[in-house]
Design a protein around this motif. Sequence first.
Motif, PDB file in Angstrom:
ATOM      1  N   LYS A   5       0.982  -1.306   0.080  1.00 49.35           N
ATOM      2  CA  LYS A   5       0.123   0.084   0.117  1.00 49.35           C
ATOM      3  C   LYS A   5       0.689   1.278  -0.133  1.00 49.35           C
ATOM      4  CE  LYS A   5      -2.301   3.601   2.160  1.00 49.35           C
ATOM      5  NZ  LYS A   5      -1.707   4.357   3.111  1.00 49.35           N
ATOM      6  N   SER A  37      -3.281   5.506  -2.831  1.00 51.54           N
ATOM      7  CA  SER A  37      -4.022   6.600  -2.133  1.00 51.54           C
ATOM      8  C   SER A  37      -4.095   7.562  -3.150  1.00 51.54           C
ATOM      9  CB  SER A  37      -3.741   6.882  -0.552  1.00 51.54           C
ATOM     10  OG  SER A  37      -3.806   5.707  -0.028  1.00 51.54           O
ATOM     11  N   ALA A  38      -4.886   8.554  -2.974  1.00 51.96           N
ATOM     12  CA  ALA A  38      -5.077   9.804  -3.899  1.00 51.96           C
ATOM     13  C   ALA A  38      -3.643  10.667  -3.668  1.00 51.96           C
ATOM     14  CB  ALA A  38      -6.124  10.785  -3.382  1.00 51.96           C
ATOM     15  N   THR A  43      -7.227  14.417  -1.456  1.00 47.28           N
ATOM     16  CA  THR A  43      -8.870  14.092  -0.643  1.00 47.28           C
ATOM     17  C   THR A  43      -9.266  15.212  -0.064  1.00 47.28           C
ATOM     18  OG1 THR A  43      -8.008  11.537  -0.548  1.00 47.28           O
ATOM     19  CG2 THR A  43      -9.918  12.535   0.750  1.00 47.28           C
ATOM     20  N   ARG A 203     -12.173   8.094   6.087  1.00 48.46           N
ATOM     21  CA  ARG A 203     -10.807   8.763   5.809  1.00 48.46           C
ATOM     22  C   ARG A 203      -9.680   7.778   6.047  1.00 48.46           C
ATOM     23  NH1 ARG A 203      -9.830  14.069   4.455  1.00 48.46           N
ATOM     24  NH2 ARG A 203      -7.831  13.236   3.761  1.00 48.46           N
ATOM     25  N   GLU A 204      -8.706   7.862   5.310  1.00 48.50           N
ATOM     26  CA  GLU A 204      -7.339   7.042   5.627  1.00 48.50           C
ATOM     27  C   GLU A 204      -7.780   5.544   5.601  1.00 48.50           C
ATOM     28  OE1 GLU A 204      -6.091   8.961   9.325  1.00 48.50           O
ATOM     29  OE2 GLU A 204      -5.905  10.788   7.945  1.00 48.50           O
ATOM     30  N   GLY A 205      -8.713   5.017   4.715  1.00 45.37           N
ATOM     31  CA  GLY A 205      -8.936   3.898   4.549  1.00 45.37           C
ATOM     32  C   GLY A 205      -8.178   3.062   3.579  1.00 45.37           C
ATOM     33  N   SER A 206      -7.208   3.511   3.018  1.00 48.38           N
ATOM     34  CA  SER A 206      -6.617   2.766   1.975  1.00 48.38           C
ATOM     35  C   SER A 206      -5.887   1.449   2.527  1.00 48.38           C
ATOM     36  CB  SER A 206      -5.692   3.790   1.188  1.00 48.38           C
ATOM     37  OG  SER A 206      -6.379   4.719   0.470  1.00 48.38           O
TER      38      SER A 206
HETATM   39  N1  LIG Z   1      -7.119   9.351   0.384  1.00 48.05           N
HETATM   40  C1  LIG Z   1      -7.731   8.822   1.572  1.00 48.05           C
HETATM   41  C2  LIG Z   1      -7.299   7.350   1.836  1.00 48.05           C
HETATM   42  C3  LIG Z   1      -6.084   7.073   2.351  1.00 48.05           C
HETATM   43  O1  LIG Z   1      -6.088   6.227   3.047  1.00 48.05           O
HETATM   44  O2  LIG Z   1      -5.389   7.892   2.395  1.00 48.05           O
HETATM   45  P1  LIG Z   1      -3.801   8.004   2.850  1.00 48.05           P
HETATM   46  O3  LIG Z   1      -3.277   6.504   2.584  1.00 48.05           O
HETATM   47  O4  LIG Z   1      -2.923   8.904   2.207  1.00 48.05           O
HETATM   48  O5  LIG Z   1      -3.824   8.290   4.451  1.00 48.05           O
HETATM   49  C4  LIG Z   1      -7.675   9.915   2.697  1.00 48.05           C
HETATM   50  O6  LIG Z   1      -6.850  10.752   2.717  1.00 48.05           O
HETATM   51  O7  LIG Z   1      -8.391   9.876   3.647  1.00 48.05           O
END
Ligand SMILES: N[C@@H](CC(=O)OP(=O)(O)O)C(=O)O
Length: 422
Positions: A5, A37-38, A43, A203-206
């Motif tokens: 990831k 992720s983005a 995001t 949020r941050e779900g990747s």
């Molecule tokens: N892009 C989404 C998903 C995510 O997990 O992002 P990152 O891996 O950058 O925390 C977010 O910012 O919530």
Amino acid sequence: MKVFKFGGASVKDAAAVKNVAAILERYKEEQIIVVVSAMGKTTNALEDLLDAYYHGRPNTMELLEVVKRFHFDILKELFESTSHPIFEELHNTFVEIEWQLEEEQMREYDFEYDQMVAVGEWLSATVVSAYLKQVGLENKLQDVRDIIRTDNTYRNAKVDWEVTAENVNRYVKPYFSDSSNKLMITQGFVGSTSENFNSTLGREGSDYTGGIFANLVDAESLTIWKDVPGMLNADPKWFEETEKLNNISYHEAVELAYYGATVIHPKTIKPLQNKNIPLLVKSFVNPDEEGSIINENTAKDSLIPSFIFKTNQILISISPRDYSFIAEDNLSQIFGCFAKHKVTVNLMQNSAISFSICTDNQKMKIANLIEELKADYKVYYNDELLLLTVRHYNEETLSKLLKDKTIYVEQKSRQTARFVVK
Ligand SMILES: N[C@@H](CC(=O)OP(=O)(O)O)C(=O)O
Ligand SMILES: Nc1ncnc2c1ncn2[C@@H]1O[C@H](COP(=O)(O)OP(=O)(O)O)[C@@H](O)[C@H]1O
């Protein structure tokens, strides 16, 4: 098979994308599902865009322009010629966003949010896949919306594991059954509903997406590539001196993540633990370094204090208007109200006549929550607070940490001390 990831920080600009390619080059003999992720803070930028659109603000198109420019600037650095098909592909994706923005009829905010914000991950996966191909790392770009099926709890969608497993069997496993196919690139954070609408996993779900894939393909490991050397005993943005936690049990990791150590999303652990798949947290800056390994082994858990800070907290105290006790029926009504407004409780405490919760101060949500509670209760609040959690605390570290702080709430269990402070 492995699952990697790469979060927003690891694809934040052209140099970062090149670095991802360099890391994958080292593993080119292995079969890997890459979840991205983005890019950077996309995001957040898409959230701002959605907000402007939803509230009919005049700067909506300017905000879209910012996101567009950011991605096209990265493309120009990664690809020599603007005649590369990726330019057309991204252009078409942005045209779809423009159509959405022209749409007058809107559904509820959370639905519109997922339709708009999920695009960030698609842009990122498209760019990464095309760049990897350009440098000779053949791969399949797999739209995760054909894999991860969720319910329609927009912004916090629940995964339908059965349908998702069928999709993995249909689209993912056959690709890797040919041993010459090495790489699949897909989006984190996103899923789709049975009606084919975008959904997001929170949020941050990747990280969680990584965990889902790892579970369903029985991966040998999930690696989360970070800008830090591993899971540390504190966020280096807050502490000058940190220590890497080399071996962490699933249990300990889930506790730290739950309290707010943002390095791992708390939902990531369960799908790994169920299949006993190790989670590696490694540095994308120094990929040779060992990183942290999270698995079932509890024997090596470090007992040094770990510190977790959550900023922008609000402490809301709720009490019956007539000074009667807070009883179970009050609590049931109050929790119903939290659930309705999707407010997550970070910490709670009750006394005879009042009940207090500490939560993230998400302004709109909290204003609506307080408004509703005020119909039946007296409601007081303090904001701009900090929630401090110390796992494996000792009195010496606590007194250093709390020096010059005003304590609003204090809670201690055997392993963990928590404080709401200013
Ligand atoms: N892009 C989404 C998903 C995510 O997990 O992002 P990152 O891996 O950058 O925390 C977010 O910012 O919530
Ligand atoms: N206990 C911790 N150990 C390591 N990093 C942590 C910890 N707690 C918070 N962090 C923060 O997490 C950041 C990495 O997460 P994040 O920025 O969300 O990455 P990404 O965008 O790649 O998912 C680090 O830069 C660090 O500031």
